[in-house]
Design a protein around this motif. Structure first.
Motif, PDB file in Angstrom:
ATOM      1  N   MET A 188     103.100  35.203 -73.902  1.00  0.00           N
ATOM      2  CA  MET A 188     103.202  34.615 -75.231  1.00  0.00           C
ATOM      3  C   MET A 188     102.180  33.484 -75.405  1.00  0.00           C
ATOM      4  SD  MET A 188     105.610  36.333 -76.743  1.00  0.00           S
ATOM      5  CE  MET A 188     105.044  37.743 -75.803  1.00  0.00           C
ATOM      6  N   LEU A 189     101.984  32.701 -74.344  1.00  0.00           N
ATOM      7  CA  LEU A 189     101.004  31.607 -74.404  1.00  0.00           C
ATOM      8  C   LEU A 189      99.586  32.143 -74.543  1.00  0.00           C
ATOM      9  CD1 LEU A 189     102.460  29.156 -71.709  1.00  0.00           C
ATOM     10  CD2 LEU A 189     102.458  28.870 -74.203  1.00  0.00           C
ATOM     11  N   SER A 190      99.314  33.300 -73.906  1.00  0.00           N
ATOM     12  CA  SER A 190      97.973  33.898 -74.034  1.00  0.00           C
ATOM     13  C   SER A 190      97.722  34.357 -75.465  1.00  0.00           C
ATOM     14  CB  SER A 190      97.815  35.067 -73.056  1.00  0.00           C
ATOM     15  OG  SER A 190      98.588  36.190 -73.468  1.00  0.00           O
ATOM     16  N   ILE A 191      98.759  34.921 -76.109  1.00  0.00           N
ATOM     17  CA  ILE A 191      98.631  35.320 -77.522  1.00  0.00           C
ATOM     18  C   ILE A 191      98.383  34.096 -78.391  1.00  0.00           C
ATOM     19  CG2 ILE A 191      99.832  36.359 -79.490  1.00  0.00           C
ATOM     20  CD1 ILE A 191     101.396  38.082 -77.470  1.00  0.00           C
ATOM     21  N   SER A 192      99.147  33.032 -78.135  1.00  0.00           N
ATOM     22  CA  SER A 192      99.002  31.795 -78.913  1.00  0.00           C
ATOM     23  C   SER A 192      97.610  31.196 -78.724  1.00  0.00           C
ATOM     24  CB  SER A 192     100.067  30.780 -78.490  1.00  0.00           C
ATOM     25  OG  SER A 192     101.367  31.310 -78.662  1.00  0.00           O
ATOM     26  N   LEU A 193      97.107  31.242 -77.484  1.00  0.00           N
ATOM     27  CA  LEU A 193      95.766  30.723 -77.215  1.00  0.00           C
ATOM     28  C   LEU A 193      94.713  31.505 -77.991  1.00  0.00           C
ATOM     29  CD1 LEU A 193      93.802  28.928 -75.593  1.00  0.00           C
ATOM     30  CD2 LEU A 193      93.841  30.673 -73.792  1.00  0.00           C
ATOM     31  N   GLY A 194      94.856  32.841 -78.010  1.00  0.00           N
ATOM     32  CA  GLY A 194      93.917  33.676 -78.747  1.00  0.00           C
ATOM     33  C   GLY A 194      93.907  33.344 -80.226  1.00  0.00           C
ATOM     34  N   VAL A 195      95.099  33.161 -80.810  1.00  0.00           N
ATOM     35  CA  VAL A 195      95.190  32.822 -82.237  1.00  0.00           C
ATOM     36  C   VAL A 195      94.594  31.436 -82.487  1.00  0.00           C
ATOM     37  CG1 VAL A 195      96.775  32.384 -84.152  1.00  0.00           C
ATOM     38  CG2 VAL A 195      97.164  34.331 -82.644  1.00  0.00           C
ATOM     39  N   ALA A 196      94.831  30.507 -81.562  1.00  0.00           N
ATOM     40  CA  ALA A 196      94.274  29.157 -81.707  1.00  0.00           C
ATOM     41  C   ALA A 196      92.742  29.194 -81.697  1.00  0.00           C
ATOM     42  CB  ALA A 196      94.789  28.256 -80.587  1.00  0.00           C
ATOM     43  N   ILE A 197      92.165  30.017 -80.825  1.00  0.00           N
ATOM     44  CA  ILE A 197      90.707  30.154 -80.780  1.00  0.00           C
ATOM     45  C   ILE A 197      90.198  30.769 -82.085  1.00  0.00           C
ATOM     46  CG2 ILE A 197      88.798  31.370 -79.638  1.00  0.00           C
ATOM     47  CD1 ILE A 197      90.400  31.123 -77.019  1.00  0.00           C
ATOM     48  N   ALA A 198      90.918  31.782 -82.588  1.00  0.00           N
ATOM     49  CA  ALA A 198      90.528  32.407 -83.860  1.00  0.00           C
ATOM     50  C   ALA A 198      90.583  31.392 -84.992  1.00  0.00           C
ATOM     51  CB  ALA A 198      91.449  33.594 -84.159  1.00  0.00           C
ATOM     52  N   ALA A 199      91.606  30.528 -84.976  1.00  0.00           N
ATOM     53  CA  ALA A 199      91.732  29.494 -86.010  1.00  0.00           C
ATOM     54  C   ALA A 199      90.592  28.482 -85.900  1.00  0.00           C
ATOM     55  CB  ALA A 199      93.081  28.788 -85.884  1.00  0.00           C
ATOM     56  N   TYR A 200      90.223  28.145 -84.674  1.00  0.00           N
ATOM     57  CA  TYR A 200      89.123  27.195 -84.450  1.00  0.00           C
ATOM     58  C   TYR A 200      87.809  27.743 -85.016  1.00  0.00           C
ATOM     59  CZ  TYR A 200      85.674  24.332 -82.006  1.00  0.00           C
ATOM     60  OH  TYR A 200      84.613  23.512 -81.709  1.00  0.00           O
ATOM     61  N   GLY A 201      87.631  29.053 -84.933  1.00  0.00           N
ATOM     62  CA  GLY A 201      86.392  29.665 -85.415  1.00  0.00           C
ATOM     63  C   GLY A 201      86.433  30.092 -86.866  1.00  0.00           C
ATOM     64  N   GLU A 202      87.536  29.794 -87.588  1.00  0.00           N
ATOM     65  CA  GLU A 202      87.663  30.218 -88.984  1.00  0.00           C
ATOM     66  C   GLU A 202      86.728  29.406 -89.873  1.00  0.00           C
ATOM     67  OE1 GLU A 202      88.769  32.018 -92.525  1.00  0.00           O
ATOM     68  OE2 GLU A 202      88.934  32.678 -90.437  1.00  0.00           O
ATOM     69  N   ALA A 203      85.894  30.122 -90.633  1.00  0.00           N
ATOM     70  CA  ALA A 203      84.917  29.457 -91.499  1.00  0.00           C
ATOM     71  C   ALA A 203      85.574  28.803 -92.709  1.00  0.00           C
ATOM     72  CB  ALA A 203      83.860  30.469 -91.950  1.00  0.00           C
ATOM     73  N   THR A 218      83.712  35.162 -88.075  1.00  0.00           N
ATOM     74  CA  THR A 218      82.808  34.618 -87.063  1.00  0.00           C
ATOM     75  C   THR A 218      83.032  35.279 -85.704  1.00  0.00           C
ATOM     76  OG1 THR A 218      84.305  32.844 -86.384  1.00  0.00           O
ATOM     77  CG2 THR A 218      82.868  32.407 -88.272  1.00  0.00           C
ATOM     78  N   THR A 219      82.087  35.069 -84.822  1.00  0.00           N
ATOM     79  CA  THR A 219      82.207  35.589 -83.451  1.00  0.00           C
ATOM     80  C   THR A 219      83.405  34.969 -82.736  1.00  0.00           C
ATOM     81  OG1 THR A 219      79.800  35.869 -83.345  1.00  0.00           O
ATOM     82  CG2 THR A 219      81.002  35.885 -81.259  1.00  0.00           C
ATOM     83  N   ILE A 220      83.628  33.665 -82.960  1.00  0.00           N
ATOM     84  CA  ILE A 220      84.777  32.994 -82.333  1.00  0.00           C
ATOM     85  C   ILE A 220      86.084  33.579 -82.868  1.00  0.00           C
ATOM     86  CG2 ILE A 220      85.944  30.771 -82.019  1.00  0.00           C
ATOM     87  CD1 ILE A 220      83.244  29.410 -82.193  1.00  0.00           C
ATOM     88  N   ASN A 221      86.120  33.894 -84.180  1.00  0.00           N
ATOM     89  CA  ASN A 221      87.273  34.601 -84.756  1.00  0.00           C
ATOM     90  C   ASN A 221      87.617  35.842 -83.942  1.00  0.00           C
ATOM     91  OD1 ASN A 221      86.676  34.019 -88.288  1.00  0.00           O
ATOM     92  ND2 ASN A 221      88.202  33.117 -86.974  1.00  0.00           N
ATOM     93  N   LEU A 222      86.601  36.676 -83.737  1.00  0.00           N
ATOM     94  CA  LEU A 222      86.808  37.963 -83.071  1.00  0.00           C
ATOM     95  C   LEU A 222      87.184  37.788 -81.604  1.00  0.00           C
ATOM     96  CD1 LEU A 222      83.884  40.041 -84.634  1.00  0.00           C
ATOM     97  CD2 LEU A 222      86.309  40.108 -85.225  1.00  0.00           C
ATOM     98  N   ILE A 223      86.572  36.805 -80.930  1.00  0.00           N
ATOM     99  CA  ILE A 223      86.927  36.558 -79.531  1.00  0.00           C
ATOM    100  C   ILE A 223      88.385  36.126 -79.429  1.00  0.00           C
ATOM    101  CG2 ILE A 223      86.522  35.023 -77.567  1.00  0.00           C
ATOM    102  CD1 ILE A 223      83.554  34.989 -78.367  1.00  0.00           C
TER     103      ILE A 223
END
Length: 356
Positions: free
Chosen positions: A153-168, A295-300
């Protein structure tokens, strides 16, 4: 020889037909789910149709779905009402009303998020649904805490957090609304297990609309009167477009029928896998047609969350297969069989979780 060959051919044709029908159901569900999301975005987005009244749109959907559900259940009797146990007034108030309130809040917040966020980013945030369902299930003692599952669950949350960080086009209020929608929907799914399934009541999408939509409509009335009615009254230039709102509401109703077909004819797990395909298609559509910035960060970030959700679904499937194998391997011992049947509630909970 001839009979064996024809039998093999018959089995083969039957399997092919079943597979093709499954793909057909999946395709219909993806198309309708895709259509409802994009259509809602079109209506609510200030840069498109520019009708930023999410409560009103949700109420239109609920009124339309309630009317059609009543026709199907009470007039045409296409779908039977559940009769065991009977839906008494006490049961409705104690079980359906809380679920209807959460459904109203979930739809209101989810539709509101379309005003502030892109379609692609909303789909990325929705990847948090398994996290929310698992966490709330632990709170209500429907799931036991497992460190391995929590790490997932934490890995999913981390992925979403990274996607949010890269949101334009990051908008904090839009994110709050979408996260609120996820929380309310996850709570609704858990309460369905506690308040309905535990009492032996199962509702298909049509009977769910029959019971829940009027309740949902009633709960939305008060915030609509306070928040949106004064604004609508102060815009005399607005005229109700029956084609736009009629077709939009029909798509929302048809989506519930598609859910009924997909889960009834295949499985909730199939729907969950199809949902992942739909999310990637929406992200591609949002980037290529609507011209949202992805963005690329979104997709990562979403890729990390996607892998976490995929692994979670894999674990659920393995657990389901293990329980089925255990049931088949048991001797005809009544007590042992009852123990397995008691554990089936956990599998049912996961099934509804997949539907979410």
């Amino acid at each position: 020889m001839g009979r064996d060959g024809s039998s093999g051919s018959g089995v083969s044709e039957s399997v092919v037909k079943k597979v093709l029908l499954s793909y057909c159901y999946v395709g219909i569900w993806i198309f309708l789910s895709f259509s409802v999301i994009v259509y809602n975005k079109y209506i609510l987005d200030p840069k498109m149709y520019n009708w930023p009244f999410p409560i009103s749109l949700t109420m239109i959907h609920m009124a339309f779905c309630s009317s059609l559900a009543v026709l199907l259940v009470r007039v045409f009797r296409i779908v039977d009402q559940p009769s065991s146990p009977a839906m008494t007034r006490e049961l409705y108030v104690s079980s359906v009303v809380p679920i209807g309130a959460l459904y109203a809040l979930s739809l209101w917040f989810s539709n509101s998020a379309y005003i502030y966020l892109s379609v692609s980013f909303i789909q990325m945030l929705k990847a948090l649904m398994p996290v929310a369902v698992y966490s709330i299930s632990i709170v209500f003692s429907k799931e036991t805490f497992r460190s391995s599952t929590m790490a997932n669950m934490l890995s999913i949350s981390l992925g979403v957090a990274i996607a949010a960080y890269g949101e334009a086009r990051f908008n904090a209020w839009g994110v709050v609304l979408q996260l609120g929608a996820v929380a309310f929907e996850a709570t609704r799914l858990v309460l369905i297990q506690i308040l309905l399934s535990s009492k032996g009541i199962t509702l298909n999408p049509i009977t769910t609309l029959y019971y829940v939509s009027p309740c949902c409509l009633a709960f939305l009335t008060l915030p609509w009167i306070i928040v949106e009615f004064p604004l609508l009254r102060s815009t005399p230039s607005f005229h109700f477009d029956f084609f736009i709102f009629g077709t939009n509401s029909f798509c929302a109703f048809a989506l519930n029928l598609a859910v009924f077909l997909l889960v009834g004819k295949t499985s909730a797990l199939t729907m969950n896998v199809a949902g992942v395909v739909k999310d990637w298609l929406l992200i591609a559509f949002s980037w290529s047609v609507i011209r949202d910035t992805v963005t690329t960060i979104n997709l990562i970030g979403y890729g990390i969350a996607f892998l976490g959700v995929a692994y979670y679904n894999h674990i659920k499937l393995q657990a389901l297969k293990a329980k089925e194998a255990q049931k088949k391997a048991l001797p005809n011992d009544e007590e042992a069989r009852n123990l397995v049947e008691d554990s089936d509630g956990d599998v049912l909970g996961r099934k509804n979780e997949s539907q979410g």
